[in-house]
Structure formats: C-alpha cells, structure tokens
Design an enzyme around this catalytic site. Sequence first.
Site, short mmCIF file in Angstrom:
data_model
loop_
_atom_site.label_atom_id
_atom_site.label_comp_id
_atom_site.label_asym_id
_atom_site.label_seq_id
_atom_site.Cartn_x
_atom_site.Cartn_y
_atom_site.Cartn_z
N LEU A 32 0.78 -1.13 -0.02
CA LEU A 32 0.08 -0.01 0.15
C LEU A 32 0.85 1.37 0.07
CD1 LEU A 32 -2.75 -0.97 2.56
CD2 LEU A 32 -2.70 -1.36 0.25
N CYS A 101 -6.13 3.74 10.65
CA CYS A 101 -5.84 2.91 9.35
C CYS A 101 -6.30 1.57 9.23
CB CYS A 101 -4.16 2.90 9.54
SG CYS A 101 -3.43 2.29 7.95
N CYS A 197 3.77 6.35 11.16
CA CYS A 197 4.39 6.28 9.89
C CYS A 197 4.53 7.57 9.18
CB CYS A 197 3.67 5.27 8.92
SG CYS A 197 2.14 5.44 8.17
#
Lengths: 357, 379
Positions: A32, A101, A197
């Site tokens: 991704l 997420c 991230c």
Amino acid sequence: MKLIAAMSGGVDSAVAAARAVEEGHDVIGVHLALSSNPQKYRSGARGCCTIEDSHDARRAADVIGIPFYIWDMAEEFHENVVENFMAEYKAGRTPNPCLRCNEKIKFAAVLDRAKNMGFDGVITGHYARTVDTPEGKTLHRAIDPLKDQSYVLAVLNREQINGAIFPLGDTEKVDIRLEAERRGLAVAQKPDSHDICFVPSGDNAGWLRDRMGSEDGPIVDQDGKQLGTHKGAYTYTIGQRKGLGLTVPTADGSPRFVLKIEPVTNTVVVGAREDLAVTSMRGERTIVCGPEITSGSHRGFVQVRAHGAPLPATYLYENGYLTAQLDEPLLGLATGQAMVIYDGDRVVASATICETA
Amino acid sequence: MSIYLDHAATTPMSPAAISAMTEALARIGNPSSLHTDGRAIRKDVEDARDLLAKNIGCVASEIIFTGSGTEANNIAIKGIYWQRNESKSRRVVVTSAIEHQAVLEPAQWLVEHEGAERITIPVTESGVINLDALRAIIEAHRDSIALISVMHSNNETGAIQPIADVVEIAGDIPVHTDAIQSWGKIAFSFKDLGLFAASLSGHKVGGPIGIGILVLRRGIDIPALIHGGGQEREIRSGTVNAPSIVALAAAISKSQYNSEEVTSVRKAFEAKVRAALPDSIINAEGADRLPGISSVTIPNALNETLLLLLDGEKISCSTGAACTAGVHRPSHVLEAMGLDEDAVMSTLRFSFGSTSQSADVDAVIAALPSVVDRARSAR
C-alpha cells in the site's frame, strides 16, 4: 482461498504471506502506497511507505514466488487517517492513527476491494489470533505478549475479522526473524517500525505545529490561575509532565502534569499527579468485535494504550456507549484514545474514549 | 505463457538480433583499439552504423550511439539548449504537453537549474499538437527559443504528430523529435523531415535493451553530458557497445514488423472491445495512429485493478506511465487531451507488435467482461 497479502516491506508481513502460501492459499502481494510523496529511504525504525520499503516488499514477494502490485491508497489514507489525526488533536483529543488505518484502510478499503475483485480475505503481519466459532471468527491476543497487536485491531467488526488472516499470532517475534532467515527473506533483520508512519521525524508536536500553525495560549491551574504560556494546545497530551516550561513552582515543589486540554479557549490545564487519577471512562463509536454484548454489567479487562496493561474492570454496553469502571484508578488518560475490552485473551469491543472521571 | 500486449513498453528481441548479439558477445576487441582485433569490431560497428543510417534517412556520422532513448533525449535537450543559449539570449524550451517524461524532465531540469523557460504546446482532444498554438508561440518568442521538441508519435495513445509541419513552422529554430515509438513502425526519415535531432531506442524495434541512438545533424557540436574517451563525436564517451549495436542493426535489417498486419490486429481488438464493452472509449481515435497502440477508457473501473485482474488471467497490458515506486500517476497525456480524472484513472493501454496474433485479441476479449465486472464492483 484466494488471498491478498498486505506487504509493508517489513519482516512480519513477508513471513505472514509466505506462511499463507505454504498452507496452500492462492496469494498475491500488495504494497500500500500511503504517501503521495514518498521518501526515498527509510531512516531507522521510523516511517514506512518509502520507495525502499516498496522495494523490500517486492523482493520478499519474489522470494516467496507470488505476484506483486502496489496499490495507491494515498488519498484514502490522507482523508481518513492523516486529516482525522489533525482534527482530533484540534479537538483536544489524542488519536491513535494505527487503529484508524486498520479500521478505514487495511480492513476496509483494501478488504472491500479484495472481496469485490474475487478474493476471500486479507493477510497481514499483525500479531493477533482469530478463533473459529459457530458464530464466526473471534479476535484474540497473540501468544507473544510483547508484540501483541490485538489492541490496534480492536476496531474491526465481525465481518472484517472474518475477512482477516493473521498467520503470526501463534509465534514469538524472535522466531519470526529466524523463520525469515530460513526462508531467505532479506528483510529478516530489518528494524521494526515504531511511531507514526507519516511522522517520520517522530516529533508529533513539531509535525502538528508545521501543519496547523501554533497559537500561544495560557497554561492554567485548576483554579484558572495562569502559570505560563504554551505554544499550541494540541501539541500537549494528558499526563504530560515535561516541556511545560513553567517557572512558578508548586507550594510543595511537586511536579505538575497536563490534566486537560481545552481547544476552544486554547487552554492547557495542569495540576498534581493525583488529579490525573481516572476510575471510569465512557467511549463512543463502539465496535463489537465478536458475539453481541448482553445487557447488564460484565467483568473483564480494559486496555487504553497499545502496549498498556489490561486493567480489571466492570463494563457495560448501552445505547451505543461503552463504559468501564476500573477496580483501581489509572493516572492520565486522554480522550480520543481507544478503550478495548478483553474477556481473557478475547477482544470483546472497542470504543473511542470521550469522557473520563 | 502470457498474452503479451505491452509491446510499446518493450517488444521481444528478434531471433536475428539474438543470434547477432550472441555471436558478437563471443568476439574480443574494443572498437577503439588500434590492433586487428579492435579494428574488426570497429568494422562491425561501422557496418551497423551505415545500415542504420540508411534506414533512418541520415548520414552515418549523424548517428550517436547512447545507452537508451532516455539518454538520447537528455543529450539532445540539454546539449542543444546549452549550445543555443551560450550567449544567454535563447532560454525558451518548447515542448508539447504530451511528451514522454524523458523529454519533460530534462526540460524541467533546465528550468530549475539553468534558468530556462518552458513553453508547452497544447494538444487537441485527439491528442495531436495544436499547430496554431505553436505558430503563436513562435511568433511571440522566435528569437529566444533554444529548441522545440515534439514527439513523432505518442507512447500512450499512438497519435502521430505533424512533425513536418512543426519543422516548417519552426524555420531555423532547431527541432528535436522523440521518435522512439515510431521508428520501425511507420515511415520515418530524418533527412526528409528536416530535423535537427531525433531520439531512437533499440528495444522497441526488436533490438536489445540498453542501446539508443541520438541522430544529430552533421557538423553540429553540442556540449557532452558524459565526458571520457571522446567516443561518438565526443558527445557520448564510453566504450562503444558493439554487441548491442550489431544486434540492433540485425533487428532493423531483418525486421519482422508488418505494419499492416499489426494494424489489422489492433483494429480487430478495438472493434471487439467496443462490442463487448459498449461504453468503452478508444482515445485519440480521431488522429492518425501508430499500428499497434490502443488506449482504452473503461468507465467506472480503476485501471490498476483492471491490470491486476488481467495479469491474473495472464494478460499483460499497461496503465500508461509508471514511476519509480511503482505507483502510477494520472497520465499527463490523457489529461492534456481533456479527459477528466476518473477517465484517466480508468484507461488502459494495449499495445501490439510483430508477435501479436488474432488469438491474443480473442483471449483478451474472452477475459474482459468478467474482469471489468469485478473491477467495477471493487471501485
């Protein structure tokens, strides 16, 4: 089964994909791309989705012998995770973007796309287990308590859990690295990722200041007396002690902690350690991860941080709200964090904390 | 075996090229060496250059061998800019909106590092440059233009560009063309077109990957990007890649590419796509196009999903331009033609070559309806 393996470029997702292939599943690897402007290189344990990470994922897929593609989910990620992260801070709460997420991207956008394309589910390298029951799969802690990630997966509803495959939950991390070595995966010794991230510097406060600006405001005590000035309320977090820059000492010299963040007035309220004590919490946006929760109160455990301890509690699910009464007080609990209810090692439900007392 | 419909990305090396290259790899000698071994290899290189020059419509000394078409574009764009702008009076680089990144990025680099100004020629809905716009640009900037670079045909849509008209309108302004997709597929003559420079690539014509050609008009000296032993007119130093050059000449002289056959395979494909997917759109349909490129918009289906599912059926096609991370970006070519973002992200390129057969078309058409259904529900 026909499965999509979400491959971050790290060791866990690589071994997870390899295990699924070995079990006879028909697997394709998907990396991704979550940043529309990825950095070239990974620095240390921070960040992900660099071009180097996508290369690592591709090479792992080569070794495993599966097809590999990159899915651009940068827009979905930005809208659902990054913008939500900023909005939550702006509202004086402390969000956990990894849960968000998992809820909105990995087990929603990706799983939906996979299913519509004719795949049966999504494999990830999360450390968690599922158990088949007559009512469908239930979500459980991994056997490695240090790596257990069931907390960040507690936002998955029953349907999402049914479509999720976690091949690593029965193994300890050290053994996964050894297995990766044995399988010839070059990422065997790649450092684990930590932090958020999309904040590769690890400096959340700085990242927020760069994007949301910073407006000075008062730091006050519980009586409303101003003790100092802060540089943007949203860069503080409940229970924070360092970095307050207060020069007025307390009467007994004890340290002060952030008790409350009031975004409307841009005020940070500080007080003594014992004022941080919380014995009850209420959560909204409840997600039930397994069998329905029957009415009335139940005994169980509540966990409020990704690697926090499970705290004995009595919980109740009513009108969409999840409330928990702790047996022992807890110091410093921010709204916006997830409360996750466990029954032994089984994840019962999660909710976003909206009130504490 | 896959059904390979991505010949515009790269096409199989021809058997003649493979055998010529294999033979050449076994021979010793640096073409720049003075001894007998070196001279023998040099002769092979020069024979190949003569043969290629005849095919390209230039003189042998106008051929500069490079490592790729991208390198040829870089040398041309930067070199001609530096030569023409030596007195700092010609800093305008004119390109079309639909150039390959290998032209756009060196041009942009000149803007960012060398003070150049970029002017873009828009294209029509059919993906062909607007000549009136070019006339207006030249009218307004004639004395400050360093060069004009317009591709001979577009790599995503196959739309053939009016290069002869560009050269005529340009007058004495140097014109470079990226003819990488056209060469070997449709008529191309450097001399007849009156070009200043052209870029060609080996692996699009059945030669090996790793060999390109910059055709640069005789007597023109441009600054080098790569300095060293002075090979290739002192414009592109480095040991001359004899085996690849020999193989490229073999690919060209024994080309198996039949434009008519490829055109008929591509046309059959387009007719069948239209029948199977009545709402699909063939892009640049109004333009003269290359024999083998078909750009198809399949509304309400994401092209990366279509590609993955077709790949699962062992059918290789392309979403257009790729970038280093493997994440594809919306095509600037289709955007320049006025397609909206949804249409751009729903477009696939199928490209046919000398090995394509009607059975390939049937295989794609058989797979498409179910693939499109799944891709549409996965949107």
